[in-house]
Design an enzyme around this catalytic site. Sequence first.
Site, PDB file in Angstrom:
ATOM      1  N   TYR A  69       0.839  -1.196   0.000  1.00  0.00           N
ATOM      2  CA  TYR A  69       0.000   0.000   0.000  1.00  0.00           C
ATOM      3  C   TYR A  69       0.876   1.249   0.000  1.00  0.00           C
ATOM      4  O   TYR A  69       0.689   2.153  -0.819  1.00  0.00           O
ATOM      5  CB  TYR A  69      -0.929  -0.006   1.216  1.00  0.00           C
ATOM      6  CG  TYR A  69      -1.630   1.311   1.445  1.00  0.00           C
ATOM      7  CD1 TYR A  69      -2.684   1.701   0.626  1.00  0.00           C
ATOM      8  CD2 TYR A  69      -1.234   2.167   2.470  1.00  0.00           C
ATOM      9  CE1 TYR A  69      -3.330   2.920   0.824  1.00  0.00           C
ATOM     10  CE2 TYR A  69      -1.870   3.389   2.674  1.00  0.00           C
ATOM     11  CZ  TYR A  69      -2.917   3.756   1.843  1.00  0.00           C
ATOM     12  OH  TYR A  69      -3.543   4.965   2.034  1.00  0.00           O
ATOM     13  N   LYS A 106     -16.691   2.330   6.449  1.00  0.00           N
ATOM     14  CA  LYS A 106     -15.381   1.754   6.125  1.00  0.00           C
ATOM     15  C   LYS A 106     -15.114   0.449   6.871  1.00  0.00           C
ATOM     16  O   LYS A 106     -14.117  -0.220   6.621  1.00  0.00           O
ATOM     17  CB  LYS A 106     -14.280   2.762   6.439  1.00  0.00           C
ATOM     18  CG  LYS A 106     -14.345   3.999   5.568  1.00  0.00           C
ATOM     19  CD  LYS A 106     -13.400   5.089   6.032  1.00  0.00           C
ATOM     20  CE  LYS A 106     -11.959   4.741   5.817  1.00  0.00           C
ATOM     21  NZ  LYS A 106     -11.059   5.854   6.177  1.00  0.00           N
TER      22      LYS A 106
END
Length: 238
Positions: A69, A106
């Site tokens: 990431y 989320k």
Amino acid sequence: AVFHMAAITDTTVTDGERMRAVNVEGSRRLFAYAAENGIPLVYASSAAVYGITDRRCAEDGPKKPANIYGVSKLEAEAVAAEFVRKGARLAGVRYFNVYGPGEDHKGKFASMIWQLSLQMRSGKRPRVFKQGEQKRDFVHVADAVDATIRALEAPPGAVYNVGSGAGRSFNDVITALNAALGLNLAPEYFDCPYDFFQPFTEADIAKAGRVLGYKPRWTLEEGGRGYMEAAAGSRSLA
């Protein structure tokens, strides 16, 4: 203007091809569109580009991302720089640990503040990695939005840290949430399963303050209290 916030944000994803397809190549297409049409664009980067460090993070400091990431975010910054050299009006914001109302969708990728508050509101002891002294730069979403909008006026190619400027421990978060929720729950500690876990993040926000006039308004205690008050008055608890 365009604010490019889209990305795979799951830091546990190990599929580099998938991560780059979205976070790097997806960004490249947006940068190209903005460049071709003369549109200013601000894109979201991340404190993950700094990797594992015990130092305060400055924009021109070392960058050693510890997971794919973070690598993808750093590569997207490099792509942005390519377009800026060709005249595009792009600027980046490296978010640290953003929290605040509106993140309940989320799920497990919401902030630690939200996740711990859900445990505590249900009467459970808040669970954090041993011994809760890991520090994060928690920045309220209102401050993050302020910095992001200000970045529209940034010189092309600039990248700014967006944080509170102070690292706070998970134990501090639990203390603040206990106070905000009127509880007295002791933390439950467990071993961290991730070798890429960042034990410390703290943003040097001097550049954003100097160039953008950015000055965070929310402390962890004030932000946590306001967040819990907002959650209590919302059906979605966010």
